[in-house]
Design an enzyme around this catalytic site. Sequence first.
Site, PDB file in Angstrom:
ATOM      1  N   GLY A  83       0.831  -1.198   0.000  1.00  7.70           N
ATOM      2  CA  GLY A  83       0.000   0.000   0.000  1.00  7.70           C
ATOM      3  C   GLY A  83       0.864   1.246   0.000  1.00  7.70           C
ATOM      4  N   GLN A 110       2.738   9.943   1.289  1.00  9.56           N
ATOM      5  CA  GLN A 110       4.069   9.343   1.399  1.00  9.56           C
ATOM      6  C   GLN A 110       5.017   9.774   0.284  1.00  9.56           C
ATOM      7  OE1 GLN A 110       2.340   5.194   2.062  1.00  9.56           O
ATOM      8  NE2 GLN A 110       4.258   5.082   3.191  1.00  9.56           N
ATOM      9  N   CYS A 119       5.842  -0.051   7.561  1.00  6.30           N
ATOM     10  CA  CYS A 119       5.477   1.075   6.706  1.00  6.30           C
ATOM     11  C   CYS A 119       6.678   1.442   5.842  1.00  6.30           C
ATOM     12  CB  CYS A 119       5.071   2.259   7.585  1.00  6.30           C
ATOM     13  SG  CYS A 119       4.661   3.746   6.653  1.00  6.30           S
ATOM     14  N   LEU A 120       6.413   1.723   4.565  1.00  5.96           N
ATOM     15  CA  LEU A 120       7.497   2.094   3.651  1.00  5.96           C
ATOM     16  C   LEU A 120       8.171   3.398   4.083  1.00  5.96           C
ATOM     17  CD1 LEU A 120       5.868   1.257   0.185  1.00  5.96           C
ATOM     18  CD2 LEU A 120       7.558  -0.091   1.453  1.00  5.96           C
ATOM     19  N   HIS A 179      -4.347   1.401   7.504  1.00  6.73           N
ATOM     20  CA  HIS A 179      -3.004   1.994   7.528  1.00  6.73           C
ATOM     21  C   HIS A 179      -2.936   3.177   6.547  1.00  6.73           C
ATOM     22  CE1 HIS A 179       1.515   1.460   7.796  1.00  6.73           C
ATOM     23  NE2 HIS A 179       1.398   2.188   6.700  1.00  6.73           N
ATOM     24  N   GLU A 180      -3.467   2.981   5.338  1.00  5.63           N
ATOM     25  CA  GLU A 180      -3.422   4.046   4.317  1.00  5.63           C
ATOM     26  C   GLU A 180      -4.361   5.202   4.674  1.00  5.63           C
ATOM     27  OE1 GLU A 180      -0.929   3.750   2.496  1.00  5.63           O
ATOM     28  OE2 GLU A 180      -0.672   1.628   2.956  1.00  5.63           O
ATOM     29  N   HIS A 230      -2.575   7.417   6.933  1.00  2.00           N
ATOM     30  CA  HIS A 230      -1.649   8.296   6.196  1.00  2.00           C
ATOM     31  C   HIS A 230      -2.375   9.533   5.664  1.00  2.00           C
ATOM     32  CE1 HIS A 230       2.221   6.375   6.126  1.00  2.00           C
ATOM     33  NE2 HIS A 230       1.773   5.236   5.622  1.00  2.00           N
TER      34      HIS A 230
HETATM   35 ZN    ZN Z   1       2.687   3.415   5.651  1.00  5.77          ZN
END
Ligand code: ZN
Length: 169
Positions: free
Chosen positions: A45, A50, A92-93, A134-135, A138
């Site tokens: 995701g 991000q 998380c990226l 999670h998204e 963000h």
């Molecule tokens: Zn994330």
Amino acid sequence: MIRPILRYGDSLLHQPAAPVEAFDDGLQRLIDDMIETMYAAPGIGLAATQVGVRARVFVADTTVGRDRKGLIVMVNPAFVERDGMQLEEEGCLSIPGFNATVVRPSRAVLRGLDRHGEEQTVEAKGLLARAFQHEMDHLEGMVFVDRLRGIKRDLIVRRIQKLKRGGKW
Ligand SMILES: [Zn+2]
């Protein structure tokens, strides 16, 4: 085009996104880039915040591109239902190298628009429900670390600050 993914501590990552109003070429390019960036990472995701764009858009694919039908693009999403509970490790990226157990509802239904502005409702369970939540965090300028409490959170924040001081973040 693969865009750089902002890391924890970058102010753009920690600000809420605004609703998308124009389904123009700029949005299509953003979405294509987000898909490419997510697959290259690889991740399941990615939210627009991000990559430094404050727009309510995220992409998700729990198959990481293995199944073409796995790709979900959500514009201006909102929760219509959430229930159950799951307790799993989450990463998380934007926070590479760190994981923590985060409590999330086990099922989530999102209503929003697709990349062309058509309405869509998607029901998710398990991992996809986790990715959705999670998204969505963000898009509010929130990351999973913000959902942790006490020493669990302090430990991660302190280790990130140390990496930053050493120029490794
Ligand atoms: Zn994330």
